[in-house]
Design an enzyme around this catalytic site. Structure first.
Site, PDB file in Angstrom:
ATOM      1  N   PHE A  74      28.854  44.332  22.063  1.00 60.65           N
ATOM      2  CA  PHE A  74      29.087  44.398  20.620  1.00 60.65           C
ATOM      3  C   PHE A  74      30.582  44.597  20.418  1.00 60.65           C
ATOM      4  O   PHE A  74      31.138  45.578  20.924  1.00 60.65           O
ATOM      5  CB  PHE A  74      28.269  45.592  20.093  1.00 60.65           C
ATOM      6  CG  PHE A  74      28.467  45.964  18.661  1.00 60.65           C
ATOM      7  CD1 PHE A  74      27.613  45.459  17.685  1.00 60.65           C
ATOM      8  CD2 PHE A  74      29.464  46.858  18.278  1.00 60.65           C
ATOM      9  CE1 PHE A  74      27.756  45.845  16.350  1.00 60.65           C
ATOM     10  CE2 PHE A  74      29.618  47.231  16.946  1.00 60.65           C
ATOM     11  CZ  PHE A  74      28.756  46.727  15.986  1.00 60.65           C
TER      12      PHE A  74
ATOM     13  N   ALA B 186      42.505  47.677  14.307  1.00 57.56           N
ATOM     14  CA  ALA B 186      41.300  47.967  13.519  1.00 57.56           C
ATOM     15  C   ALA B 186      40.357  48.814  14.366  1.00 57.56           C
ATOM     16  O   ALA B 186      39.436  48.304  14.996  1.00 57.56           O
ATOM     17  CB  ALA B 186      40.621  46.672  13.077  1.00 57.56           C
TER      18      ALA B 186
ATOM     19  N   GLN C  52      27.470  90.134  33.239  1.00 58.64           N
ATOM     20  CA  GLN C  52      27.012  89.908  31.868  1.00 58.64           C
ATOM     21  C   GLN C  52      27.873  88.899  31.085  1.00 58.64           C
ATOM     22  O   GLN C  52      27.360  88.086  30.328  1.00 58.64           O
ATOM     23  CB  GLN C  52      26.957  91.225  31.103  1.00 58.64           C
ATOM     24  CG  GLN C  52      26.189  91.093  29.806  1.00 58.64           C
ATOM     25  CD  GLN C  52      26.150  92.380  29.010  1.00 58.64           C
ATOM     26  OE1 GLN C  52      27.173  93.047  28.811  1.00 58.64           O
ATOM     27  NE2 GLN C  52      24.980  92.758  28.564  1.00 58.64           N
TER      28      GLN C  52
ATOM     29  N   GLN D  53      34.196  76.461  33.788  1.00 53.26           N
ATOM     30  CA  GLN D  53      34.744  77.814  33.907  1.00 53.26           C
ATOM     31  C   GLN D  53      33.853  78.682  34.804  1.00 53.26           C
ATOM     32  O   GLN D  53      34.350  79.415  35.655  1.00 53.26           O
ATOM     33  CB  GLN D  53      34.845  78.423  32.488  1.00 53.26           C
ATOM     34  CG  GLN D  53      35.732  79.633  32.394  1.00 53.26           C
ATOM     35  CD  GLN D  53      37.201  79.310  32.642  1.00 53.26           C
ATOM     36  OE1 GLN D  53      37.622  78.157  32.541  1.00 53.26           O
ATOM     37  NE2 GLN D  53      37.969  80.308  33.004  1.00 53.26           N
TER      38      GLN D  53
ATOM     39  N   GLY E 239      34.490  78.039  38.292  1.00 51.59           N
ATOM     40  CA  GLY E 239      35.815  78.448  38.771  1.00 51.59           C
ATOM     41  C   GLY E 239      36.525  77.316  39.494  1.00 51.59           C
ATOM     42  O   GLY E 239      36.445  76.149  39.089  1.00 51.59           O
TER      43      GLY E 239
ATOM     44  N   GLU F 292      32.168  54.823  19.135  1.00 53.26           N
ATOM     45  CA  GLU F 292      31.166  54.551  18.087  1.00 53.26           C
ATOM     46  C   GLU F 292      31.497  55.366  16.829  1.00 53.26           C
ATOM     47  O   GLU F 292      30.619  55.767  16.073  1.00 53.26           O
ATOM     48  CB  GLU F 292      29.732  54.847  18.537  1.00 53.26           C
ATOM     49  CG  GLU F 292      29.320  54.265  19.870  1.00 53.26           C
ATOM     50  CD  GLU F 292      29.298  52.750  19.931  1.00 53.26           C
ATOM     51  OE1 GLU F 292      30.007  52.099  19.135  1.00 53.26           O
ATOM     52  OE2 GLU F 292      28.589  52.203  20.787  1.00 53.26           O
TER      53      GLU F 292
ATOM     54  N   THR G  94      34.963  58.095  15.532  1.00 55.09           N
ATOM     55  CA  THR G  94      35.471  59.422  15.898  1.00 55.09           C
ATOM     56  C   THR G  94      34.751  60.500  15.075  1.00 55.09           C
ATOM     57  O   THR G  94      34.148  60.200  14.029  1.00 55.09           O
ATOM     58  CB  THR G  94      36.977  59.525  15.582  1.00 55.09           C
ATOM     59  OG1 THR G  94      37.137  59.331  14.159  1.00 55.09           O
ATOM     60  CG2 THR G  94      37.793  58.489  16.331  1.00 55.09           C
TER      61      THR G  94
ATOM     62  N   GLU H   6      36.139  62.505  13.203  1.00 53.74           N
ATOM     63  CA  GLU H   6      36.769  62.531  11.871  1.00 53.74           C
ATOM     64  C   GLU H   6      36.125  61.481  10.959  1.00 53.74           C
ATOM     65  O   GLU H   6      35.900  61.729   9.769  1.00 53.74           O
ATOM     66  CB  GLU H   6      38.281  62.282  12.005  1.00 53.74           C
ATOM     67  CG  GLU H   6      39.051  63.412  12.681  1.00 53.74           C
ATOM     68  CD  GLU H   6      38.809  63.525  14.192  1.00 53.74           C
ATOM     69  OE1 GLU H   6      38.312  62.543  14.802  1.00 53.74           O
ATOM     70  OE2 GLU H   6      39.096  64.588  14.765  1.00 53.74           O
TER      71      GLU H   6
END
Ligand code: COS
Length: 378
Positions: free
Chosen positions: A122, A129, A278, A335, A338, A362, A364, A366
């Site tokens: 597609f 653009a 924890q 994280q 590590g 597909e 952003t 925004e």
């Protein structure tokens, strides 16, 4: 209201999970390292029927709907974001032909891209653009019985592998977006070449290329839908495709959580497994909560689409939320791991890189905020 999968969906999930574990996971690091398109995995997805999900059996498909597609794409994404992207983006071609193609096009192309082993693509985006899709400049001018295409499309997923490509081009440049149409171009058509092959941050196995059209002539029968309706068709297709990206993001997040749970139970520091720390267990709690919320929004958008309801706003919400969740979860998962998480011996750094694209392609995040705010404000 019923939040349960049907027995058939549970079976599909089991099949997809096993497929992801046995066929997708074992080569995920290799296709990431080499950037190789995993043709053998695509062929296996054809054989098992994943490429035909959402297309009726009479056109060579496997039947099923958007919920089934989310189940399969997210299970595959748990093991490899690139392979999930390949499948999800490939199905857009069949979706457009089903909705807008004529009977002849459905009979000819749908069996090829569902069970026939051909890849579909597609192509809307151009160098100038991207978010502003209406600024497309590629032309397809009718000359006798043929459209003549000129212009360049970029960032096209699967474009180099695809046998059939949907190209959005101006059949009447004087009308702007009202002159945009959808033209089907087959691989090997003279005047159509593949340009730059992009090197990307993530989803390496999902090839991304430039398409160049230089007086490329295709029969006028290759017009899909009506002239001038291309923009509406592209937007409709993207509303559906965004659910696919959301499923991909959801799966990447789920995969990263699974890896983290496993690691925390095995890894011993300060004389105890990480599950006894924890601070880290709270990371798991945050990750699991965000994933659960993302899951329901993705399935809700898929449910709306599967039942023929407007899903423009919900698809945008599902995609933003799942993509942000994927970034959040892969970051914490890395994280938790590590130094090992940063190394290529573990899949975390790949998942972290693969997650990022879901906030970009597909549409952003925004652009989705624009879509959602327009829908809410009216
Ligand atoms: N479904 C159907 N039609 C739609 C639609 C949708 N989701 N969204 C817009 N349209 C129609 C509008 O109804 C309008 O038609 P009319 O003039 O007949 O009413 C037309 O399309 C133009 O819509 P609009 O004025 O909203 O266009 P904009 O230029 O403002 O662009 C956005 C809208 C920004 C939403 C669009 O350009 C977009 O989605 N951009 C991102 C592109 C993208 O996701 N690219 C990813 C890569 S694809 S290879």
């Amino acid at each position: 209201m019923d939040f349960k999968f049907t027995d058939a969906q549970l079976m599909l999930q089991k099949v997809a999970r096993e497929f992801a574990e046995n066929e997708v996971g074992p080569i995920a690091a290799e296709i990431d390292a080499t950037g190789r398109f995993p043709r053998e995995t695509f062929d296996k997805m054809v054989k098992i029927g994943f490429t035909g999900i959402g297309t009726p059996v009479e056109y060579g498909g496997s039947g099923g709907n958007d919920i089934d597609k989310v189940i399969v794409v997210s299970e595959i994404a748990k093991k490899c974001g690139a392979t999930a992207a390949i499948l999800s983006i490939h199905t857009i071609f069949a979706q457009v032909i089903q909705k807008f193609g004529n009977e002849e096009q459905k009979q000819k192309y749908l069996p090829q891209v569902t069970s026939g082993g051909c890849l579909g693509a597609f192509a809307l985006t151009e160098p100038n653009a991207g978010s502003d899709a209406a600024a497309a400049k590629t032309t397809a001018i009718l000359d006798g019985d043929e459209y003549v295409l000129n212009g360049t499309k970029c960032f096209i997923s699967g474009g180099g592998q695809a046998q059939h490509l949907l190209i959005f081009a101006l059949t009447d440049p004087s009308k702007g977006l009202k002159g945009l149409s959808c033209i089907l171009v087959e691989k090997g058509t003279p005047g159509f070449t593949i340009g730059k092959i992009e090197e990307k941050m993530g989803i390496h196995g999902s090839e991304t290329v430039e398409l160049i059209f230089d007086n490329c002539r295709v029969p006028k029968e290759n017009l899909v839908g009506k002239e001038g309706k291309g923009f509406m068709m592209a937007m409709t297709a993207l509303d559906g495709a965004r659910i696919g990206v959301a499923a991909q993001a959801l799966g990447i997040a789920e995969g990263a959580l699974e890896e983290s749970v496993k690691y925390m139970k095995e890894r011993v520091q300060f004389g105890k497994p990480l599950t006894a720390l924890q601070g880290l267990t709270w990371y798991i709690s945050d990750m699991a909560t965000k994933i659960e919320a993302a899951r329901w929004l993705v399935y809700y958008a898929a449910h709306l689409k599967a039942t023929g309801q407007n899903h423009n706003k919900e698809a945008a919400m599902a995609k933003i939320n799942a993509a942000e969740t994927a970034r959040f979860v892969t970051n914490l998962a890395l994280q938790i791991h590590g130094g090992y998480g940063y190394m290529k011996d573990y899949p975390l750094e790949r998942m972290y890189r693969d997650a990022k694209i879901t906030e970009i392609y597909e549409g952003t995040s925004e652009i989705h905020k624009l879509v959602i705010s327009r829908a809410v404000l009216g």
